[in-house]
Design a protein around this motif. Structure first.
Motif, short mmCIF file in Angstrom:
data_model
loop_
_atom_site.label_atom_id
_atom_site.label_comp_id
_atom_site.label_asym_id
_atom_site.label_seq_id
_atom_site.Cartn_x
_atom_site.Cartn_y
_atom_site.Cartn_z
N ALA A 79 34.87 2.48 28.49
CA ALA A 79 35.77 1.16 28.17
C ALA A 79 35.58 0.46 29.69
O ALA A 79 35.69 0.99 30.98
CB ALA A 79 37.35 1.61 28.12
N ASP A 80 35.65 -0.89 29.42
CA ASP A 80 35.34 -1.78 30.54
C ASP A 80 36.62 -1.71 31.58
O ASP A 80 36.42 -2.26 32.61
CB ASP A 80 35.12 -3.35 29.88
N TRP A 81 37.81 -1.39 31.20
CA TRP A 81 38.89 -1.42 32.21
C TRP A 81 39.07 -0.21 33.26
O TRP A 81 39.77 -0.16 34.01
CB TRP A 81 40.28 -1.58 31.39
N ILE A 82 37.93 0.72 32.61
CA ILE A 82 38.01 1.85 33.64
C ILE A 82 37.35 1.71 34.96
O ILE A 82 35.95 1.54 34.79
CB ILE A 82 37.34 3.13 32.96
N THR A 83 37.89 1.40 36.03
CA THR A 83 37.38 1.23 37.21
C THR A 83 37.32 2.44 38.17
O THR A 83 37.90 3.33 37.82
CB THR A 83 38.20 0.10 37.99
N ASP A 84 36.72 2.24 39.26
CA ASP A 84 36.45 3.35 40.20
C ASP A 84 37.95 3.63 40.79
O ASP A 84 38.22 4.78 41.11
CB ASP A 84 35.62 3.08 41.25
N GLY A 85 38.69 2.54 40.92
CA GLY A 85 40.02 2.59 41.43
C GLY A 85 40.85 3.51 40.55
O GLY A 85 41.84 4.21 40.95
N TYR A 86 40.79 3.19 39.29
CA TYR A 86 41.46 3.81 38.29
C TYR A 86 41.32 5.25 38.32
O TYR A 86 42.04 6.00 38.07
CB TYR A 86 41.22 3.34 36.73
N ARG A 87 39.92 5.63 38.53
CA ARG A 87 39.45 7.04 38.44
C ARG A 87 40.16 7.64 39.65
O ARG A 87 40.58 8.62 39.51
CB ARG A 87 37.84 7.19 38.57
N LYS A 88 40.08 7.05 40.72
CA LYS A 88 40.56 7.74 42.12
C LYS A 88 42.03 7.65 41.94
O LYS A 88 42.60 8.97 42.08
CB LYS A 88 40.19 6.72 43.15
N GLU A 89 42.69 6.83 41.27
CA GLU A 89 44.17 6.99 41.31
C GLU A 89 44.56 8.02 40.25
O GLU A 89 45.52 8.96 40.61
CB GLU A 89 44.86 5.68 40.58
N GLN A 90 44.06 8.12 39.10
CA GLN A 90 44.24 9.16 38.13
C GLN A 90 44.05 10.42 38.57
O GLN A 90 44.65 11.46 38.44
CB GLN A 90 43.55 8.93 36.67
N ALA A 91 42.87 10.84 39.31
CA ALA A 91 42.50 12.03 39.84
C ALA A 91 43.64 12.57 40.84
O ALA A 91 43.67 13.63 40.85
CB ALA A 91 41.09 11.96 40.70
N GLU A 92 44.02 11.53 41.70
CA GLU A 92 45.30 11.79 42.64
C GLU A 92 46.52 12.15 41.99
O GLU A 92 47.25 13.18 42.17
CB GLU A 92 45.53 10.74 43.56
N GLN A 93 46.85 11.50 40.92
CA GLN A 93 47.96 11.91 40.15
C GLN A 93 47.92 13.31 39.62
O GLN A 93 48.85 13.81 39.12
CB GLN A 93 48.26 10.90 39.02
#
Length: 133
Positions: A79-93
Motif C-alpha cells: 500500500a502506498d501509505w506504508i512508509t519507513d516511518g510507519y514500519r519503524k513506529e509499528q515495530a516499536e509498538q
C-alpha cells in the motif's frame, strides 16, 4: 464408538472497518502460528479504537497489542501509505525489530476473499474483529 474429532483446516476472519467496509479472510491453519491463535482469541469481538471499553485496563493493553498485530498481518504491504516511518513506529509498538515487522506485515493479506457474489466458505473457526474509524 466415538467419532474422531476433525481438525479445521481454515480460520475465517471477518475484519470490519466500521462504518465503511467489511473484509473477509480465509486463512489456512497451517499458516497460523501458536502466538497467532492467542492473538485471534484476544481480538475476537474487539476493535481498534474501542478495545478495552468493557474490560479492565491491563487486559485492554493486551488486546490493543493483539489488534495492532492482527491489523498489520492483514494489511497490504505494498500500500502506498506504508512508509519507513510507519514500519519503524509499528515495530516499536509491537516490541520487535524492523526486520521482524517486515516479515509480519501483510503475511495474511493474500488470504483476503474478494467477491461481491455470495459464496460458500470452507468449514472453519470464525473470528470477528475490526477497526472503528
Amino acid at each position: 464408538m466415538t467419532e474422531k474429532k476433525r481438525k479445521l483446516k481454515y480460520v475465517t476472519l471477518i475484519w470490519e472497518e466500521l462504518p465503511e467496509s467489511i473484509k473477509v479472510f480465509v486463512i489456512p491453519t497451517s499458516d497460523i502460528e501458536k502466538p497467532d491463535v492467542k492473538m485471534l482469541r484476544a481480538c475476537h469481538r474487539n476493535y481498534v479504537n474501542a478495545a478495552g471499553k468493557y474490560t479492565e485496563l491491563v487486559k485492554a493493553e493486551l488486546i490493543d497489542a493483539a489488534l495492532i498485530r492482527l491489523y498489520n498481518l492483514l494489511t497490504d504491504p505494498d500500500a502506498d501509505w506504508i512508509t519507513d516511518g510507519y514500519r519503524k513506529e509499528q515495530a516499536e509498538q509491537l516490541d520487535m525489530s524492523k526486520a521482524e515487522f517486515d516479515e509480519l506485515l501483510g503475511r495474511w493479506f493474500q488470504y483476503r476473499v474478494e467477491s461481491d457474489k455470495p459464496m460458500t466458505l470452507p468449514r472453519s473457526k470464525l473470528y470477528r474483529s475490526g477497526f472503528l474509524l
